[in-house]
Design a protein around this motif. Structure first.
Motif, PDB file in Angstrom:
ATOM      1  N   GLY A   1      -6.490   0.986 -12.939  1.00 34.72           N
ATOM      2  CA  GLY A   1      -7.078   1.906 -13.120  1.00 34.72           C
ATOM      3  C   GLY A   1      -6.964   2.652 -12.469  1.00 34.72           C
ATOM      4  O   GLY A   1      -7.942   4.331 -13.240  1.00 34.72           O
ATOM      5  N   GLU A   2      -5.977   2.868 -11.754  1.00 33.16           N
ATOM      6  CA  GLU A   2      -5.436   4.176 -11.318  1.00 33.16           C
ATOM      7  C   GLU A   2      -4.918   4.721 -11.926  1.00 33.16           C
ATOM      8  O   GLU A   2      -3.527   4.657 -12.431  1.00 33.16           O
ATOM      9  CB  GLU A   2      -5.300   3.751 -10.124  1.00 33.16           C
ATOM     10  N   ALA A   3      -4.170   6.425 -11.857  1.00 32.12           N
ATOM     11  CA  ALA A   3      -3.546   7.230 -12.412  1.00 32.12           C
ATOM     12  C   ALA A   3      -2.189   6.274 -11.844  1.00 32.12           C
ATOM     13  O   ALA A   3      -1.829   6.090 -10.403  1.00 32.12           O
ATOM     14  CB  ALA A   3      -3.591   8.492 -12.244  1.00 32.12           C
ATOM     15  N   ARG A   4      -0.950   6.764 -12.080  1.00 24.80           N
ATOM     16  CA  ARG A   4       0.284   6.476 -11.578  1.00 24.80           C
ATOM     17  C   ARG A   4       0.937   7.095 -10.140  1.00 24.80           C
ATOM     18  O   ARG A   4       1.100   6.860  -9.185  1.00 24.80           O
ATOM     19  CB  ARG A   4       1.243   7.022 -12.821  1.00 24.80           C
ATOM     20  N   HIS A   5      -0.135   8.022  -9.930  1.00 22.43           N
ATOM     21  CA  HIS A   5       0.939   9.347  -9.315  1.00 22.43           C
ATOM     22  C   HIS A   5       0.047   8.832  -7.939  1.00 22.43           C
ATOM     23  O   HIS A   5      -0.177   8.844  -6.367  1.00 22.43           O
ATOM     24  CB  HIS A   5       0.189  11.273  -9.404  1.00 22.43           C
ATOM     25  N   ARG A   6      -1.944   7.970  -8.123  1.00 21.81           N
ATOM     26  CA  ARG A   6      -2.649   7.978  -7.281  1.00 21.81           C
ATOM     27  C   ARG A   6      -1.510   6.421  -6.961  1.00 21.81           C
ATOM     28  O   ARG A   6      -2.199   6.162  -5.389  1.00 21.81           O
ATOM     29  CB  ARG A   6      -3.741   8.054  -7.444  1.00 21.81           C
ATOM     30  N   ARG A   7      -1.873   5.421  -7.795  1.00 28.48           N
ATOM     31  CA  ARG A   7      -0.584   5.005  -7.250  1.00 28.48           C
ATOM     32  C   ARG A   7       0.217   4.509  -6.477  1.00 28.48           C
ATOM     33  O   ARG A   7       0.438   4.078  -4.943  1.00 28.48           O
ATOM     34  CB  ARG A   7      -0.532   3.705  -8.192  1.00 28.48           C
ATOM     35  N   LEU A   8       1.280   5.761  -6.662  1.00 31.78           N
ATOM     36  CA  LEU A   8       1.887   6.269  -5.406  1.00 31.78           C
ATOM     37  C   LEU A   8       1.251   5.842  -4.244  1.00 31.78           C
ATOM     38  O   LEU A   8       1.951   5.696  -3.273  1.00 31.78           O
ATOM     39  CB  LEU A   8       3.142   6.675  -6.303  1.00 31.78           C
ATOM     40  N   TYR A   9       1.236   7.300  -4.052  1.00 32.86           N
ATOM     41  CA  TYR A   9       0.408   7.582  -2.946  1.00 32.86           C
ATOM     42  C   TYR A   9      -0.355   6.224  -2.563  1.00 32.86           C
ATOM     43  O   TYR A   9      -0.249   6.517  -0.640  1.00 32.86           O
ATOM     44  CB  TYR A   9      -1.215   8.420  -3.948  1.00 32.86           C
ATOM     45  N   ASP A  10      -1.238   5.281  -2.732  1.00 32.59           N
ATOM     46  CA  ASP A  10      -2.104   4.733  -2.199  1.00 32.59           C
ATOM     47  C   ASP A  10      -0.831   3.364  -1.401  1.00 32.59           C
ATOM     48  O   ASP A  10      -1.214   2.469  -0.399  1.00 32.59           O
ATOM     49  CB  ASP A  10      -2.371   3.555  -2.916  1.00 32.59           C
ATOM     50  N   TYR A  11       0.224   3.586  -2.391  1.00 30.02           N
ATOM     51  CA  TYR A  11       1.244   2.356  -2.006  1.00 30.02           C
ATOM     52  C   TYR A  11       1.984   3.400  -0.629  1.00 30.02           C
ATOM     53  O   TYR A  11       2.135   2.034   0.130  1.00 30.02           O
ATOM     54  CB  TYR A  11       2.203   2.527  -3.035  1.00 30.02           C
TER      55      TYR A  11
ATOM     56  N   ILE B   1      -7.761  14.045   1.138  1.00 27.71           N
ATOM     57  CA  ILE B   1      -7.246  13.414   1.302  1.00 27.71           C
ATOM     58  C   ILE B   1      -7.099  12.397   2.756  1.00 27.71           C
ATOM     59  O   ILE B   1      -6.859  13.008   3.490  1.00 27.71           O
ATOM     60  CB  ILE B   1      -5.933  12.879   0.462  1.00 27.71           C
ATOM     61  N   ARG B   2      -7.255  11.716   2.455  1.00 25.38           N
ATOM     62  CA  ARG B   2      -6.570  10.711   3.841  1.00 25.38           C
ATOM     63  C   ARG B   2      -5.443  10.089   4.358  1.00 25.38           C
ATOM     64  O   ARG B   2      -4.972  10.358   5.520  1.00 25.38           O
ATOM     65  CB  ARG B   2      -7.496   9.435   3.652  1.00 25.38           C
ATOM     66  N   PHE B   3      -4.457  10.329   4.010  1.00 28.43           N
ATOM     67  CA  PHE B   3      -3.075  10.217   3.813  1.00 28.43           C
ATOM     68  C   PHE B   3      -2.115  11.327   4.113  1.00 28.43           C
ATOM     69  O   PHE B   3      -2.015  11.976   3.312  1.00 28.43           O
ATOM     70  CB  PHE B   3      -2.613   9.028   3.606  1.00 28.43           C
ATOM     71  N   PHE B   4      -1.538  11.591   5.000  1.00 23.77           N
ATOM     72  CA  PHE B   4      -0.592  12.922   4.470  1.00 23.77           C
ATOM     73  C   PHE B   4       0.722  12.960   5.323  1.00 23.77           C
ATOM     74  O   PHE B   4       1.187  11.865   6.089  1.00 23.77           O
ATOM     75  CB  PHE B   4      -1.270  14.115   5.773  1.00 23.77           C
TER      76      PHE B   4
ATOM     77  N   GLU C   1       0.385   4.828   1.343  1.00 27.13           N
ATOM     78  CA  GLU C   1      -0.365   4.844   2.849  1.00 27.13           C
ATOM     79  C   GLU C   1      -0.147   3.464   3.607  1.00 27.13           C
ATOM     80  O   GLU C   1      -0.541   4.345   4.131  1.00 27.13           O
ATOM     81  CB  GLU C   1      -1.586   5.656   1.813  1.00 27.13           C
ATOM     82  N   GLN C   2      -0.689   2.470   2.216  1.00 24.43           N
ATOM     83  CA  GLN C   2      -0.698   1.260   3.169  1.00 24.43           C
ATOM     84  C   GLN C   2       1.324   0.970   3.608  1.00 24.43           C
ATOM     85  O   GLN C   2       1.238   0.507   4.687  1.00 24.43           O
ATOM     86  CB  GLN C   2      -1.447  -0.367   2.254  1.00 24.43           C
ATOM     87  N   ARG C   3       1.905   1.176   2.831  1.00 26.35           N
ATOM     88  CA  ARG C   3       2.898   0.501   3.220  1.00 26.35           C
ATOM     89  C   ARG C   3       3.805   1.377   4.906  1.00 26.35           C
ATOM     90  O   ARG C   3       4.909   0.668   5.488  1.00 26.35           O
ATOM     91  CB  ARG C   3       4.367   1.136   1.594  1.00 26.35           C
ATOM     92  N   LEU C   4       3.266   2.940   4.888  1.00 20.03           N
ATOM     93  CA  LEU C   4       3.668   3.362   6.062  1.00 20.03           C
ATOM     94  C   LEU C   4       2.992   3.290   6.917  1.00 20.03           C
ATOM     95  O   LEU C   4       2.796   4.786   7.618  1.00 20.03           O
ATOM     96  CB  LEU C   4       4.307   5.331   5.624  1.00 20.03           C
ATOM     97  N   ASP C   5       1.999   2.328   6.903  1.00 23.46           N
ATOM     98  CA  ASP C   5       0.923   2.296   7.771  1.00 23.46           C
ATOM     99  C   ASP C   5       1.473   2.421   9.202  1.00 23.46           C
ATOM    100  O   ASP C   5       0.732   3.210  10.251  1.00 23.46           O
ATOM    101  CB  ASP C   5      -0.303   1.217   7.597  1.00 23.46           C
TER     102      ASP C   5
ATOM    103  N   THR D   1      13.680  12.748   5.364  1.00 17.50           N
ATOM    104  CA  THR D   1      13.367  11.066   5.489  1.00 17.50           C
ATOM    105  C   THR D   1      12.196  10.558   4.229  1.00 17.50           C
ATOM    106  O   THR D   1      12.455  10.036   3.662  1.00 17.50           O
ATOM    107  CB  THR D   1      13.212  10.223   6.890  1.00 17.50           C
ATOM    108  N   LEU D   2      11.091  11.280   4.518  1.00 13.78           N
ATOM    109  CA  LEU D   2       9.930  10.748   3.664  1.00 13.78           C
ATOM    110  C   LEU D   2      10.074  11.315   2.432  1.00 13.78           C
ATOM    111  O   LEU D   2       9.470  10.543   1.328  1.00 13.78           O
ATOM    112  CB  LEU D   2       8.606  10.930   4.194  1.00 13.78           C
ATOM    113  N   ALA D   3      10.953  12.545   2.095  1.00 15.20           N
ATOM    114  CA  ALA D   3      10.620  13.272   1.022  1.00 15.20           C
ATOM    115  C   ALA D   3      11.526  12.135   0.651  1.00 15.20           C
ATOM    116  O   ALA D   3      11.442  12.310  -0.979  1.00 15.20           O
ATOM    117  CB  ALA D   3      11.606  14.606   1.120  1.00 15.20           C
ATOM    118  N   MET D   4      12.173  11.985   0.863  1.00 13.96           N
ATOM    119  CA  MET D   4      13.637  10.768  -0.118  1.00 13.96           C
ATOM    120  C   MET D   4      12.911   9.927  -0.551  1.00 13.96           C
ATOM    121  O   MET D   4      13.545   9.220  -1.731  1.00 13.96           O
ATOM    122  CB  MET D   4      15.408  10.643   0.715  1.00 13.96           C
ATOM    123  N   LEU D   5      12.297   9.212   0.711  1.00  9.76           N
ATOM    124  CA  LEU D   5      11.740   7.849  -0.041  1.00  9.76           C
ATOM    125  C   LEU D   5      10.377   8.248  -0.830  1.00  9.76           C
ATOM    126  O   LEU D   5      10.760   7.360  -2.195  1.00  9.76           O
ATOM    127  CB  LEU D   5      10.714   7.591   1.509  1.00  9.76           C
TER     128      LEU D   5
END
Length: 250
Positions: free
Chosen positions: A79-89, A3-6, A91-95, A119-123
């Protein structure tokens, strides 16, 4: 799956720098007393100081929730699974998110657009609750990174979060070791050695221990004590909090 974003999740533990255990000489015939661990004696630290309640660590403002839910429920992402939508959010929000040493709650992280790994774990947890996505935390055993403040050394303890596929259904008769998931971690290649699951209570204990470490580094010892008391209320066996309490008393 690559995956691209970590996103990294970490916490600070305290170790006493350059300290040696005191030695005790006794006659060979004298009985050796078994040490008794003292309780949390607060008389050295004054009246209780307020600490952030556990629920506030994962609470977002109404505006922050609305921003996420607008993205999450956008028909373009249906069309995306819920965990993928969260992941993608994430990725773009924390750019432009700044990886900074301060420990912040989920809401504070989005306001400041910065924070450390914990902090990112909490978010991530706050968003997972809104999206009804199962989340878990995995401690990664690897070489720690040390930072020294005066005579106190901070050691970073790394944890990564897992977002599980809510639509996964195991085939009847199939044995599944772990459900499919997305990893949120900045360093997936560097830190591979898993050290076991971390409970939400331990994660909260890590948060308070982090705040106590920051207070201790600035000689705010009274505040550090009450934060460590909150840490041990969440997880009485959290080694980092117990060690930090020992450093504080020293």
């Amino acid at each position: 799956m690559r995956i691209r974003f970590f996103v990294s999740i970490a916490t600070l533990l305290l170790l006493s720098a350059c300290a040696s255990a005191p030695t005790l000489t006794v006659a060979s015939t004298a009985p050796i007393a078994v040490p008794v661990t003292p309780g949390l004696d607060a008389h050295h630290f004054g009246e209780p100081l307020p600490v952030p309640p556990p629920a506030s660590l994962f609470t977002l403002s109404a505006e922050q929730e609305a921003d996420f839910l607008q993205y999450f429920h956008d028909p373009a992402h249906a069309g995306e699974a819920r965990h993928r939508r969260l992941y993608d959010y994430l990725e773009q929000r924390l750019d432009h998110f700044r990886y900074y040493g301060a420990t912040r709650s989920a809401a504070e992280a989005l306001v400041a657009d910065e924070g450390n790994c914990l902090t990112l774990a909490m978010l991530t947890t706050a968003l997972a609750r809104l999206a009804d996505v199962e989340i878990a935390y995995l401690r990664i055993s690897d070489e720690p990174v040390f930072e020294r403040h005066g005579n106190v050394v901070f050691a970073a303890d790394h944890v990564r979060s897992l977002l599980f596929d809510p639509d996964f259904q195991a085939t009847p008769g199939e044995w599944v070791l772990q459900k499919p998931h997305l990893i949120i971690d900045y360093f997936p290649e560097r830190r591979r050695r898993a050290g076991g699951r971390v409970s939400e209570q331990t994660l909260q204990s890590m948060f308070y221990t982090n705040l106590a470490g920051e207070a201790m580094a600035e000689n705010r010892y009274r505040e550090a004590f009450w934060l460590l008391k909150a840490a041990l209320e969440q997880d009485p066996a959290h080694v980092g909090a117990l060690n930090s309490l020992a450093v504080l008393h020293r």
